[in-house]
Design an enzyme around this catalytic site. Structure first.
Site, mmCIF file in Angstrom:
data_model
loop_
_atom_site.group_PDB
_atom_site.id
_atom_site.type_symbol
_atom_site.label_atom_id
_atom_site.label_comp_id
_atom_site.label_asym_id
_atom_site.label_seq_id
_atom_site.Cartn_x
_atom_site.Cartn_y
_atom_site.Cartn_z
ATOM 1 N N ASP A 24 -0.168 8.337 -3.230
ATOM 2 C CA ASP A 24 -1.137 8.445 -2.149
ATOM 3 C C ASP A 24 -0.339 8.868 -0.909
ATOM 4 O O ASP A 24 0.879 8.667 -0.863
ATOM 5 C CB ASP A 24 -1.818 7.092 -1.920
ATOM 6 N N ASP A 26 -1.569 8.999 3.012
ATOM 7 C CA ASP A 26 -1.714 8.280 4.277
ATOM 8 C C ASP A 26 -1.517 6.778 4.035
ATOM 9 O O ASP A 26 -2.168 6.197 3.171
ATOM 10 C CB ASP A 26 -3.095 8.553 4.896
#
EC number: 3.1.3.41
Lengths: 301, 301
Positions: A24, A26
Protein backbone atom coordinates in the site's frame (compact mmCIF):
# COMPACT_ATOMS: atom_id res chain seq x y z
CA UNK A 1 -0.78 -13.08 17.56
CA UNK A 2 1.22 -10.95 15.19
CA UNK A 3 5.01 -11.40 15.31
CA UNK A 4 6.79 -8.17 16.27
CA UNK A 5 9.85 -7.63 14.14
CA UNK A 6 12.77 -5.86 15.72
CA UNK A 7 16.18 -7.45 15.10
CA UNK A 8 18.24 -7.47 11.92
CA UNK A 9 17.73 -11.24 11.87
CA UNK A 10 13.92 -10.77 11.90
CA UNK A 11 14.05 -8.51 8.86
CA UNK A 12 16.64 -10.66 7.09
CA UNK A 13 14.32 -13.66 7.60
CA UNK A 14 11.47 -11.75 6.00
CA UNK A 15 13.61 -10.80 3.02
CA UNK A 16 14.64 -14.40 2.52
CA UNK A 17 11.11 -15.72 2.77
CA UNK A 18 9.21 -13.45 0.39
CA UNK A 19 10.00 -12.88 -3.26
CA UNK A 20 7.00 -10.66 -4.11
CA UNK A 21 6.35 -7.57 -2.04
CA UNK A 22 3.04 -5.76 -2.40
CA UNK A 23 2.82 -2.29 -0.91
CA UNK A 24 0.00 0.00 0.00
CA UNK A 25 1.34 3.52 -0.57
CA UNK A 26 -0.25 6.26 1.56
CA UNK A 27 0.60 5.64 5.20
CA UNK A 28 3.27 3.10 4.22
CA UNK A 29 5.64 4.80 1.76
CA UNK A 30 4.46 8.35 2.28
CA UNK A 31 2.01 10.60 4.07
CA UNK A 32 0.44 12.89 1.51
CA UNK A 33 3.50 14.65 0.11
CA UNK A 34 5.99 13.55 2.77
CA UNK A 35 8.06 10.39 2.35
CA UNK A 36 8.26 7.93 5.24
CA UNK A 37 11.88 7.84 6.46
CA UNK A 38 13.80 5.06 4.77
CA UNK A 39 11.07 4.04 2.32
CA UNK A 40 13.25 4.67 -0.75
CA UNK A 41 16.22 2.79 0.71
CA UNK A 42 14.06 -0.22 1.56
CA UNK A 43 12.52 -0.34 -1.92
CA UNK A 44 16.03 -0.10 -3.38
CA UNK A 45 17.14 -2.92 -1.09
CA UNK A 46 14.27 -5.11 -2.31
CA UNK A 47 15.06 -4.37 -5.94
CA UNK A 48 18.76 -5.08 -5.35
CA UNK A 49 17.73 -8.47 -3.95
CA UNK A 50 15.69 -9.10 -7.15
CA UNK A 51 12.38 -8.98 -5.33
CA UNK A 52 9.23 -8.26 -7.34
CA UNK A 53 7.74 -4.99 -6.12
CA UNK A 54 4.05 -4.16 -6.62
CA UNK A 55 2.13 -1.09 -5.49
CA UNK A 56 -1.54 -1.67 -4.64
CA UNK A 57 -3.59 1.43 -3.91
CA UNK A 58 -7.29 2.07 -3.37
CA UNK A 59 -6.78 5.64 -4.56
CA UNK A 60 -9.13 5.91 -7.53
CA UNK A 61 -8.76 9.62 -8.12
CA UNK A 62 -5.66 8.93 -10.22
CA UNK A 63 -5.01 6.54 -13.09
CA UNK A 64 -1.88 4.37 -12.89
CA UNK A 65 -0.15 6.74 -15.28
CA UNK A 66 -0.86 9.82 -13.22
CA UNK A 67 -0.19 7.94 -9.96
CA UNK A 68 3.28 7.21 -11.35
CA UNK A 69 3.76 10.99 -11.37
CA UNK A 70 3.35 10.93 -7.60
CA UNK A 71 6.20 8.38 -7.28
CA UNK A 72 8.34 10.48 -9.61
CA UNK A 73 7.68 13.66 -7.66
CA UNK A 74 8.76 11.95 -4.44
CA UNK A 75 11.78 10.34 -6.09
CA UNK A 76 10.51 6.78 -5.63
CA UNK A 77 11.34 4.36 -8.46
CA UNK A 78 8.18 2.79 -9.86
CA UNK A 79 6.97 1.56 -13.24
CA UNK A 80 3.39 1.86 -14.46
CA UNK A 81 3.11 -1.92 -14.75
CA UNK A 82 3.99 -2.23 -11.06
CA UNK A 83 1.10 0.02 -10.03
CA UNK A 84 -2.39 -1.36 -9.41
CA UNK A 85 -5.12 1.12 -8.46
CA UNK A 86 -8.78 0.55 -7.70
CA UNK A 87 -9.79 2.69 -10.72
CA UNK A 88 -7.77 0.39 -12.98
CA UNK A 89 -9.14 -2.73 -11.28
CA UNK A 90 -12.69 -1.38 -11.63
CA UNK A 91 -12.19 -0.71 -15.35
CA UNK A 92 -10.81 -4.22 -15.84
CA UNK A 93 -13.76 -5.60 -13.87
CA UNK A 94 -16.23 -3.79 -16.14
CA UNK A 95 -14.53 -4.87 -19.39
CA UNK A 96 -13.30 -8.37 -18.52
CA UNK A 97 -15.40 -9.74 -15.65
CA UNK A 98 -18.80 -8.07 -16.22
CA UNK A 99 -18.00 -8.02 -19.94
CA UNK A 100 -20.16 -4.92 -20.39
CA UNK A 101 -21.20 -4.91 -24.08
CA UNK A 102 -19.42 -2.31 -26.20
CA UNK A 103 -22.64 -0.36 -26.83
CA UNK A 104 -23.25 0.06 -23.10
CA UNK A 105 -21.91 2.78 -20.82
CA UNK A 106 -20.89 3.41 -17.24
CA UNK A 107 -22.25 6.35 -15.27
CA UNK A 108 -19.30 7.63 -13.22
CA UNK A 109 -19.32 9.26 -9.82
CA UNK A 110 -15.62 9.91 -9.53
CA UNK A 111 -12.64 11.85 -10.77
CA UNK A 112 -10.27 11.75 -13.72
CA UNK A 113 -8.54 8.55 -12.60
CA UNK A 114 -11.68 6.50 -13.09
CA UNK A 115 -12.40 8.08 -16.47
CA UNK A 116 -8.85 7.54 -17.72
CA UNK A 117 -8.79 3.87 -16.75
CA UNK A 118 -12.23 3.23 -18.29
CA UNK A 119 -11.08 4.90 -21.51
CA UNK A 120 -7.90 2.81 -21.50
CA UNK A 121 -10.04 -0.34 -21.28
CA UNK A 122 -12.29 0.91 -24.11
CA UNK A 123 -15.32 1.39 -21.87
CA UNK A 124 -17.71 4.27 -22.68
CA UNK A 125 -18.79 6.43 -19.78
CA UNK A 126 -20.71 9.55 -18.85
CA UNK A 127 -21.01 11.72 -15.74
CA UNK A 128 -17.71 12.02 -13.88
CA UNK A 129 -15.98 15.28 -14.69
CA UNK A 130 -18.53 16.35 -17.34
CA UNK A 131 -19.25 20.01 -16.48
CA UNK A 132 -22.99 19.31 -16.88
CA UNK A 133 -22.73 16.97 -13.88
CA UNK A 134 -20.29 19.04 -11.84
CA UNK A 135 -22.93 21.47 -10.66
CA UNK A 136 -24.82 22.66 -7.62
CA UNK A 137 -27.77 23.78 -9.75
CA UNK A 138 -31.11 22.21 -8.78
CA UNK A 139 -31.81 18.78 -10.25
CA UNK A 140 -35.21 18.10 -11.76
CA UNK A 141 -36.45 14.82 -13.19
CA UNK A 142 -38.37 16.90 -15.75
CA UNK A 143 -35.08 17.93 -17.36
CA UNK A 144 -33.50 14.48 -17.19
CA UNK A 145 -33.43 11.95 -20.01
CA UNK A 146 -32.63 8.42 -18.91
CA UNK A 147 -29.91 6.92 -21.14
CA UNK A 148 -31.04 3.32 -21.65
CA UNK A 149 -27.45 2.27 -22.48
CA UNK A 150 -26.14 2.86 -18.98
CA UNK A 151 -25.42 -0.64 -17.69
CA UNK A 152 -23.42 0.23 -14.58
CA UNK A 153 -22.85 3.00 -12.06
CA UNK A 154 -19.27 3.19 -10.78
CA UNK A 155 -18.58 5.20 -7.63
CA UNK A 156 -15.17 6.31 -6.48
CA UNK A 157 -13.86 9.09 -4.31
CA UNK A 158 -15.33 12.24 -5.83
CA UNK A 159 -14.52 15.58 -4.26
CA UNK A 160 -17.11 17.16 -6.55
CA UNK A 161 -19.92 14.90 -5.38
CA UNK A 162 -23.26 16.68 -5.68
CA UNK A 163 -26.99 16.06 -5.76
CA UNK A 164 -27.25 15.95 -9.57
CA UNK A 165 -24.77 13.07 -9.72
CA UNK A 166 -26.54 11.23 -6.91
CA UNK A 167 -29.96 11.71 -8.53
CA UNK A 168 -28.79 10.56 -11.96
CA UNK A 169 -27.00 7.51 -10.56
CA UNK A 170 -30.10 6.67 -8.52
CA UNK A 171 -32.30 6.85 -11.64
CA UNK A 172 -30.00 4.48 -13.55
CA UNK A 173 -29.83 2.05 -10.66
CA UNK A 174 -33.59 1.98 -10.14
CA UNK A 175 -34.93 2.39 -13.68
CA UNK A 176 -32.43 0.70 -16.01
CA UNK A 177 -32.97 -3.07 -15.77
CA UNK A 178 -29.88 -4.94 -14.53
CA UNK A 179 -27.84 -1.78 -14.01
CA UNK A 180 -24.91 -2.86 -11.81
CA UNK A 181 -23.83 -0.87 -8.75
CA UNK A 182 -20.01 -0.78 -8.45
CA UNK A 183 -17.62 0.99 -6.11
CA UNK A 184 -13.89 1.40 -6.65
CA UNK A 185 -13.43 0.84 -2.90
CA UNK A 186 -15.16 1.30 0.41
CA UNK A 187 -12.59 3.14 2.53
CA UNK A 188 -14.53 5.12 5.10
CA UNK A 189 -11.84 7.79 5.34
CA UNK A 190 -8.43 8.67 3.95
CA UNK A 191 -5.53 10.64 5.37
CA UNK A 192 -5.06 14.16 4.00
CA UNK A 193 -3.37 17.30 5.24
CA UNK A 194 -2.60 15.89 8.67
CA UNK A 195 -6.14 14.67 9.30
CA UNK A 196 -8.82 12.39 7.94
CA UNK A 197 -11.46 13.15 5.31
CA UNK A 198 -14.47 11.09 4.19
CA UNK A 199 -13.34 8.38 1.75
CA UNK A 200 -14.76 6.62 -1.28
CA UNK A 201 -17.12 4.53 0.86
CA UNK A 202 -18.71 7.75 2.09
CA UNK A 203 -19.29 8.87 -1.51
CA UNK A 204 -21.23 5.70 -2.42
CA UNK A 205 -23.05 5.73 0.94
CA UNK A 206 -25.99 7.94 -0.21
CA UNK A 207 -26.80 5.51 -3.03
CA UNK A 208 -26.30 2.52 -0.76
CA UNK A 209 -28.76 4.09 1.69
CA UNK A 210 -31.33 5.22 -0.89
CA UNK A 211 -31.23 1.84 -2.68
CA UNK A 212 -31.04 -0.30 0.44
CA UNK A 213 -28.28 -2.39 -1.11
CA UNK A 214 -24.49 -2.46 -1.27
CA UNK A 215 -22.27 -1.99 -4.33
CA UNK A 216 -19.86 -4.60 -5.61
CA UNK A 217 -16.62 -3.18 -4.27
CA UNK A 218 -13.46 -3.69 -6.33
CA UNK A 219 -10.53 -2.36 -4.30
CA UNK A 220 -8.87 -3.79 -1.21
CA UNK A 221 -9.96 -5.90 0.67
CA UNK A 222 -11.96 -7.41 -2.24
CA UNK A 223 -10.23 -10.15 -4.17
CA UNK A 224 -11.06 -8.44 -7.50
CA UNK A 225 -7.96 -6.31 -7.12
CA UNK A 226 -5.78 -9.40 -6.65
CA UNK A 227 -7.44 -11.07 -9.64
CA UNK A 228 -6.31 -8.07 -11.71
CA UNK A 229 -2.73 -8.45 -10.51
CA UNK A 230 -2.82 -12.23 -11.15
CA UNK A 231 -3.95 -11.59 -14.72
CA UNK A 232 -0.81 -9.55 -15.37
CA UNK A 233 2.02 -11.06 -13.34
CA UNK A 234 3.01 -14.43 -11.91
CA UNK A 235 3.56 -14.71 -8.21
CA UNK A 236 3.45 -17.45 -5.61
CA UNK A 237 1.03 -16.40 -2.85
CA UNK A 238 3.00 -18.40 -0.28
CA UNK A 239 6.08 -16.31 -1.11
CA UNK A 240 4.21 -12.98 -1.29
CA UNK A 241 3.78 -10.43 1.47
CA UNK A 242 1.32 -7.52 1.56
CA UNK A 243 2.57 -4.47 3.47
CA UNK A 244 -0.05 -2.01 4.65
CA UNK A 245 -1.21 0.39 7.34
CA UNK A 246 -4.91 -0.52 7.43
CA UNK A 247 -6.26 -3.71 8.95
CA UNK A 248 -9.65 -3.74 7.22
CA UNK A 249 -8.30 -3.02 3.74
CA UNK A 250 -4.59 -3.92 3.32
CA UNK A 251 -4.21 -6.73 5.84
CA UNK A 252 -7.61 -8.26 5.09
CA UNK A 253 -6.81 -8.03 1.37
CA UNK A 254 -3.61 -10.03 1.91
CA UNK A 255 -5.40 -12.58 4.03
CA UNK A 256 -8.28 -12.95 1.54
CA UNK A 257 -5.69 -13.68 -1.14
CA UNK A 258 -3.69 -16.19 0.90
CA UNK A 259 -0.71 -13.80 1.20
CA UNK A 260 1.35 -13.11 4.28
CA UNK A 261 0.87 -9.68 5.80
CA UNK A 262 3.02 -7.02 7.42
CA UNK A 263 1.38 -4.14 9.28
CA UNK A 264 3.21 -0.84 9.66
CA UNK A 265 2.14 1.71 12.27
CA UNK A 266 2.94 4.83 10.24
CA UNK A 267 -0.61 5.24 8.97
CA UNK A 268 -4.17 4.63 10.13
CA UNK A 269 -3.64 1.76 12.57
CA UNK A 270 -2.47 2.54 16.08
CA UNK A 271 -1.02 0.23 18.73
CA UNK A 272 -4.42 0.11 20.52
CA UNK A 273 -5.99 -1.38 17.37
CA UNK A 274 -3.76 -4.45 17.53
CA UNK A 275 -3.27 -5.12 21.23
CA UNK A 276 -5.31 -4.86 24.39
CA UNK A 277 -9.08 -4.82 24.85
CA UNK A 278 -9.87 -2.72 21.76
CA UNK A 279 -7.80 -4.85 19.37
CA UNK A 280 -9.26 -5.73 15.99
CA UNK A 281 -10.10 -9.31 15.06
CA UNK A 282 -7.95 -8.86 11.95
CA UNK A 283 -4.45 -9.97 12.97
CA UNK A 284 -1.49 -9.46 10.62
CA UNK A 285 1.33 -12.03 10.47
CA UNK A 286 3.98 -9.43 11.22
CA UNK A 287 4.10 -5.93 12.71
CA UNK A 288 6.82 -3.33 12.52
CA UNK A 289 6.78 0.35 13.35
CA UNK A 290 7.75 1.60 9.90
CA UNK A 291 8.80 0.23 6.54
CA UNK A 292 12.05 2.14 7.20
CA UNK A 293 12.87 -0.45 9.88
CA UNK A 294 13.99 -2.84 7.16
CA UNK A 295 16.99 -0.60 6.53
CA UNK A 296 18.73 -2.39 9.37
CA UNK A 297 19.32 -5.25 6.92
CA UNK A 298 21.03 -3.00 4.43
CA UNK A 299 23.12 -1.53 7.20
CA UNK A 300 24.02 -4.99 8.51
CA UNK A 301 25.19 -6.22 5.11
CA UNK B 1 -54.36 -7.47 9.76
CA UNK B 2 -55.27 -3.98 8.68
CA UNK B 3 -59.00 -3.23 8.38
CA UNK B 4 -59.94 -2.24 4.82
CA UNK B 5 -62.34 0.69 4.82
CA UNK B 6 -64.88 0.84 2.04
CA UNK B 7 -68.43 1.67 3.14
CA UNK B 8 -69.85 4.99 4.29
CA UNK B 9 -70.41 3.33 7.68
CA UNK B 10 -66.69 2.45 7.90
CA UNK B 11 -65.66 6.05 7.34
CA UNK B 12 -68.40 7.42 9.59
CA UNK B 13 -67.13 5.09 12.34
CA UNK B 14 -63.61 6.48 11.92
CA UNK B 15 -64.87 10.06 12.13
CA UNK B 16 -66.77 9.27 15.30
CA UNK B 17 -63.83 7.53 16.95
CA UNK B 18 -61.00 10.03 16.39
CA UNK B 19 -60.96 13.64 17.47
CA UNK B 20 -57.38 14.47 16.47
CA UNK B 21 -56.25 13.77 12.91
CA UNK B 22 -52.56 13.93 12.07
CA UNK B 23 -51.66 14.01 8.41
CA UNK B 24 -48.52 13.39 6.47
CA UNK B 25 -48.72 15.72 3.46
CA UNK B 26 -46.84 14.57 0.34
CA UNK B 27 -48.42 11.38 -0.98
CA UNK B 28 -51.48 11.92 1.25
CA UNK B 29 -52.84 15.41 0.52
CA UNK B 30 -50.84 16.11 -2.60
CA UNK B 31 -48.20 14.81 -4.97
CA UNK B 32 -45.64 17.53 -5.52
CA UNK B 33 -47.82 20.33 -6.90
CA UNK B 34 -50.94 18.25 -7.60
CA UNK B 35 -53.69 17.88 -4.99
CA UNK B 36 -55.06 14.41 -4.25
CA UNK B 37 -58.70 14.32 -5.36
CA UNK B 38 -61.00 15.17 -2.50
CA UNK B 39 -58.29 16.11 -0.01
CA UNK B 40 -59.65 19.63 0.51
CA UNK B 41 -63.23 18.42 0.96
CA UNK B 42 -62.14 15.82 3.54
CA UNK B 43 -60.11 18.37 5.52
CA UNK B 44 -63.14 20.72 5.41
CA UNK B 45 -65.35 17.86 6.60
CA UNK B 46 -63.02 17.21 9.54
CA UNK B 47 -62.96 20.89 10.47
CA UNK B 48 -66.76 21.11 10.20
CA UNK B 49 -66.96 18.19 12.67
CA UNK B 50 -64.65 20.15 15.05
CA UNK B 51 -61.79 17.70 14.66
CA UNK B 52 -58.28 18.87 15.50
CA UNK B 53 -56.17 18.77 12.35
CA UNK B 54 -52.37 18.53 12.48
CA UNK B 55 -49.90 18.29 9.62
CA UNK B 56 -46.74 16.30 10.35
CA UNK B 57 -44.07 16.38 7.66
CA UNK B 58 -40.49 15.16 7.47
CA UNK B 59 -39.79 17.81 4.83
CA UNK B 60 -36.99 19.85 6.38
CA UNK B 61 -36.23 22.02 3.37
CA UNK B 62 -39.00 24.39 4.43
CA UNK B 63 -39.77 26.07 7.74
CA UNK B 64 -43.37 25.86 8.99
CA UNK B 65 -43.95 29.40 7.76
CA UNK B 66 -42.78 28.68 4.25
CA UNK B 67 -44.47 25.27 4.25
CA UNK B 68 -47.72 27.12 4.95
CA UNK B 69 -47.13 28.84 1.60
CA UNK B 70 -47.40 25.43 -0.04
CA UNK B 71 -50.84 24.88 1.55
CA UNK B 72 -51.89 28.35 0.46
CA UNK B 73 -50.74 27.80 -3.11
CA UNK B 74 -52.78 24.60 -3.31
CA UNK B 75 -55.80 26.21 -1.67
CA UNK B 76 -55.63 23.99 1.44
CA UNK B 77 -56.60 25.66 4.72
CA UNK B 78 -53.82 25.35 7.26
CA UNK B 79 -52.43 27.43 10.11
CA UNK B 80 -48.76 27.63 11.03
CA UNK B 81 -49.49 26.24 14.50
CA UNK B 82 -51.05 23.15 12.90
CA UNK B 83 -47.85 22.39 10.95
CA UNK B 84 -45.02 20.32 12.44
CA UNK B 85 -41.93 19.78 10.30
CA UNK B 86 -38.76 17.89 11.07
CA UNK B 87 -36.71 21.10 10.77
CA UNK B 88 -38.85 22.68 13.49
CA UNK B 89 -38.70 19.55 15.64
CA UNK B 90 -34.92 19.42 15.23
CA UNK B 91 -34.58 23.07 16.29
CA UNK B 92 -36.77 22.42 19.35
CA UNK B 93 -34.68 19.32 20.12
CA UNK B 94 -31.46 21.37 20.02
CA UNK B 95 -32.82 24.20 22.19
CA UNK B 96 -35.10 22.34 24.62
CA UNK B 97 -33.95 18.71 24.82
CA UNK B 98 -30.21 18.96 24.21
CA UNK B 99 -30.30 22.43 25.77
CA UNK B 100 -27.34 23.50 23.65
CA UNK B 101 -25.73 26.41 25.54
CA UNK B 102 -26.36 29.81 23.95
CA UNK B 103 -22.67 30.30 23.11
CA UNK B 104 -22.60 27.06 21.11
CA UNK B 105 -23.50 26.58 17.46
CA UNK B 106 -24.90 24.02 15.07
CA UNK B 107 -23.14 23.15 11.83
CA UNK B 108 -25.93 22.71 9.26
CA UNK B 109 -26.04 20.43 6.25
CA UNK B 110 -29.40 21.47 4.94
CA UNK B 111 -31.49 24.16 3.33
CA UNK B 112 -33.27 27.34 4.39
CA UNK B 113 -35.95 25.51 6.36
CA UNK B 114 -33.47 24.22 8.90
CA UNK B 115 -31.79 27.61 9.23
CA UNK B 116 -35.08 29.46 9.68
CA UNK B 117 -36.31 27.11 12.40
CA UNK B 118 -32.97 27.23 14.26
CA UNK B 119 -33.05 31.04 14.11
CA UNK B 120 -36.64 31.03 15.39
CA UNK B 121 -35.52 28.95 18.39
CA UNK B 122 -32.58 31.30 19.00
CA UNK B 123 -29.94 28.73 18.05
CA UNK B 124 -26.76 29.97 16.31
CA UNK B 125 -25.63 28.06 13.28
CA UNK B 126 -23.11 28.01 10.44
CA UNK B 127 -22.75 26.10 7.17
CA UNK B 128 -26.12 25.53 5.48
CA UNK B 129 -26.73 28.05 2.73
CA UNK B 130 -23.58 30.09 3.47
CA UNK B 131 -22.03 30.68 0.02
CA UNK B 132 -18.62 29.70 1.44
CA UNK B 133 -20.01 26.21 2.04
CA UNK B 134 -22.11 25.96 -1.13
CA UNK B 135 -19.13 25.21 -3.34
CA UNK B 136 -17.53 22.55 -5.48
CA UNK B 137 -14.07 24.07 -4.97
CA UNK B 138 -11.51 21.66 -3.49
CA UNK B 139 -11.54 21.33 0.30
CA UNK B 140 -8.25 21.42 2.17
CA UNK B 141 -7.72 20.97 5.89
CA UNK B 142 -4.91 23.52 5.61
CA UNK B 143 -7.48 26.25 4.90
CA UNK B 144 -9.95 25.10 7.55
CA UNK B 145 -10.25 26.51 11.06
CA UNK B 146 -12.15 24.32 13.47
CA UNK B 147 -14.75 26.38 15.35
CA UNK B 148 -14.59 25.02 18.92
CA UNK B 149 -18.12 26.29 19.61
CA UNK B 150 -19.80 23.85 17.23
CA UNK B 151 -21.65 21.50 19.56
CA UNK B 152 -23.83 19.68 17.01
CA UNK B 153 -24.03 18.81 13.34
CA UNK B 154 -27.57 18.77 11.98
CA UNK B 155 -28.20 17.05 8.64
CA UNK B 156 -31.34 17.45 6.57
CA UNK B 157 -32.18 17.07 2.91
CA UNK B 158 -29.67 19.28 1.13
CA UNK B 159 -29.78 19.54 -2.63
CA UNK B 160 -26.52 21.47 -2.50
CA UNK B 161 -24.67 18.76 -0.61
CA UNK B 162 -20.96 18.84 -1.45
CA UNK B 163 -17.59 17.62 -0.26
CA UNK B 164 -16.74 20.79 1.66
CA UNK B 165 -19.86 20.43 3.81
CA UNK B 166 -19.15 16.74 4.40
CA UNK B 167 -15.52 17.41 5.32
CA UNK B 168 -16.36 20.24 7.71
CA UNK B 169 -19.13 18.24 9.40
CA UNK B 170 -16.76 15.27 9.71
CA UNK B 171 -14.10 17.46 11.38
CA UNK B 172 -16.60 18.76 13.94
CA UNK B 173 -17.91 15.29 14.69
CA UNK B 174 -14.46 13.78 15.14
CA UNK B 175 -12.48 16.65 16.65
CA UNK B 176 -14.93 18.67 18.79
CA UNK B 177 -15.49 16.74 22.03
CA UNK B 178 -19.15 15.74 22.57
CA UNK B 179 -20.29 17.16 19.23
CA UNK B 180 -23.73 15.60 18.65
CA UNK B 181 -24.71 14.06 15.30
CA UNK B 182 -28.35 14.90 14.44
CA UNK B 183 -30.52 14.25 11.41
CA UNK B 184 -33.85 15.92 10.69
CA UNK B 185 -35.08 12.57 9.35
CA UNK B 186 -33.88 9.39 7.69
CA UNK B 187 -36.17 9.03 4.68
CA UNK B 188 -34.22 7.08 2.08
CA UNK B 189 -36.08 8.72 -0.81
CA UNK B 190 -38.83 11.23 -1.48
CA UNK B 191 -41.27 11.61 -4.36
CA UNK B 192 -40.53 14.40 -6.85
CA UNK B 193 -41.49 15.06 -10.45
CA UNK B 194 -43.19 11.72 -10.94
CA UNK B 195 -40.26 9.70 -9.59
CA UNK B 196 -38.12 9.20 -6.52
CA UNK B 197 -34.97 11.06 -5.53
CA UNK B 198 -32.49 10.36 -2.70
CA UNK B 199 -33.89 11.65 0.60
CA UNK B 200 -32.52 13.18 3.79
CA UNK B 201 -31.22 9.82 4.99
CA UNK B 202 -29.03 9.63 1.90
CA UNK B 203 -27.56 13.06 2.72
CA UNK B 204 -26.44 12.02 6.22
CA UNK B 205 -25.27 8.60 4.93
CA UNK B 206 -21.70 9.72 4.04
CA UNK B 207 -21.11 10.93 7.60
CA UNK B 208 -22.80 7.87 9.04
CA UNK B 209 -20.45 5.71 6.96
CA UNK B 210 -17.28 7.71 7.62
CA UNK B 211 -18.00 7.89 11.35
CA UNK B 212 -19.29 4.35 11.73
CA UNK B 213 -22.23 5.59 13.81
CA UNK B 214 -25.79 6.74 13.29
CA UNK B 215 -27.24 10.19 13.96
CA UNK B 216 -30.03 10.89 16.41
CA UNK B 217 -32.93 11.21 14.02
CA UNK B 218 -35.70 13.65 14.89
CA UNK B 219 -38.47 13.25 12.30
CA UNK B 220 -40.97 10.42 11.84
CA UNK B 221 -40.83 7.64 12.95
CA UNK B 222 -38.86 8.98 15.97
CA UNK B 223 -40.93 10.00 18.97
CA UNK B 224 -39.09 13.35 19.16
CA UNK B 225 -41.50 14.76 16.61
CA UNK B 226 -44.50 13.66 18.70
CA UNK B 227 -42.87 15.12 21.83
CA UNK B 228 -42.76 18.46 19.99
CA UNK B 229 -46.46 18.26 19.18
CA UNK B 230 -47.31 17.22 22.75
CA UNK B 231 -45.44 20.25 24.06
CA UNK B 232 -47.77 22.52 22.06
CA UNK B 233 -51.20 20.92 21.97
CA UNK B 234 -53.31 18.57 24.05
CA UNK B 235 -54.55 15.39 22.48
CA UNK B 236 -55.65 11.98 23.66
CA UNK B 237 -53.52 9.35 21.87
CA UNK B 238 -56.37 6.83 22.06
CA UNK B 239 -58.57 9.26 20.10
CA UNK B 240 -55.87 10.29 17.62
CA UNK B 241 -55.21 8.84 14.20
CA UNK B 242 -52.11 9.29 12.03
CA UNK B 243 -52.77 9.25 8.29
CA UNK B 244 -49.81 8.51 6.04
CA UNK B 245 -48.51 6.86 2.91
CA UNK B 246 -45.27 5.38 4.28
CA UNK B 247 -45.13 2.38 6.55
CA UNK B 248 -41.63 2.91 7.97
CA UNK B 249 -42.14 6.60 8.73
CA UNK B 250 -45.81 7.62 9.10
CA UNK B 251 -47.37 4.39 10.29
CA UNK B 252 -44.45 3.46 12.55
CA UNK B 253 -44.52 7.00 13.95
CA UNK B 254 -48.18 6.58 14.87
CA UNK B 255 -47.55 3.19 16.41
CA UNK B 256 -44.51 4.40 18.38
CA UNK B 257 -46.71 7.14 19.84
CA UNK B 258 -49.65 4.89 20.73
CA UNK B 259 -51.85 6.44 18.02
CA UNK B 260 -54.13 4.63 15.61
CA UNK B 261 -52.97 4.59 12.01
CA UNK B 262 -54.57 4.89 8.58
CA UNK B 263 -52.55 4.02 5.50
CA UNK B 264 -53.43 5.55 2.14
CA UNK B 265 -52.16 4.05 -1.11
CA UNK B 266 -51.72 7.33 -3.00
CA UNK B 267 -48.03 7.62 -2.17
CA UNK B 268 -45.03 5.37 -1.59
CA UNK B 269 -46.73 2.21 -0.31
CA UNK B 270 -48.21 -0.20 -2.83
CA UNK B 271 -50.67 -3.05 -2.31
CA UNK B 272 -47.79 -5.58 -2.45
CA UNK B 273 -46.19 -3.90 0.57
CA UNK B 274 -49.17 -4.69 2.79
CA UNK B 275 -50.44 -8.05 1.55
CA UNK B 276 -48.98 -11.24 0.18
CA UNK B 277 -45.48 -12.66 0.59
CA UNK B 278 -43.62 -9.33 0.34
CA UNK B 279 -45.77 -7.58 2.95
CA UNK B 280 -44.04 -5.41 5.54
CA UNK B 281 -44.07 -6.31 9.22
CA UNK B 282 -45.46 -2.84 9.92
CA UNK B 283 -49.25 -3.21 9.82
CA UNK B 284 -51.52 -0.15 9.99
CA UNK B 285 -54.87 -0.30 11.79
CA UNK B 286 -56.78 0.86 8.73
CA UNK B 287 -56.19 1.06 4.99
CA UNK B 288 -58.01 3.04 2.35
CA UNK B 289 -57.10 3.84 -1.21
CA UNK B 290 -57.08 7.61 -0.85
CA UNK B 291 -57.88 10.26 1.72
CA UNK B 292 -60.54 11.36 -0.80
CA UNK B 293 -62.49 8.18 0.07
CA UNK B 294 -63.76 9.87 3.23
CA UNK B 295 -65.88 12.15 1.06
CA UNK B 296 -68.48 9.40 1.00
CA UNK B 297 -69.42 10.53 4.52
CA UNK B 298 -70.00 14.07 3.43
CA UNK B 299 -72.03 12.83 0.49
CA UNK B 300 -74.07 10.50 2.69
CA UNK B 301 -74.95 13.27 5.17
Amino acid sequence: MAARLSSAADYEGLLDKYETWMFDCDGVLWHGDRLIDGAIQVLDLLRSRKKKVIFVTNNATKSRKSYKGKFDALGVEAHVDEIYGSAYAAAVYVSSVMKLPKDKKVYVIGQKGVEEELAEEGVSFLGGTDPADVTLAPFSLDDFTLDPDVGAVLCGLDMQINYTKLCKAFQYLTRNPDCVFLATNEDSTYPAGGGLLPGAGAISAPLRYALGRDPISIGKPASTMLDCIKAKINFDPTRTIMVGDRLNTDILFGQNGGLSTLLVLTGITAEADISGPTASSIVPDFVTQSIGDLRVVAAAN
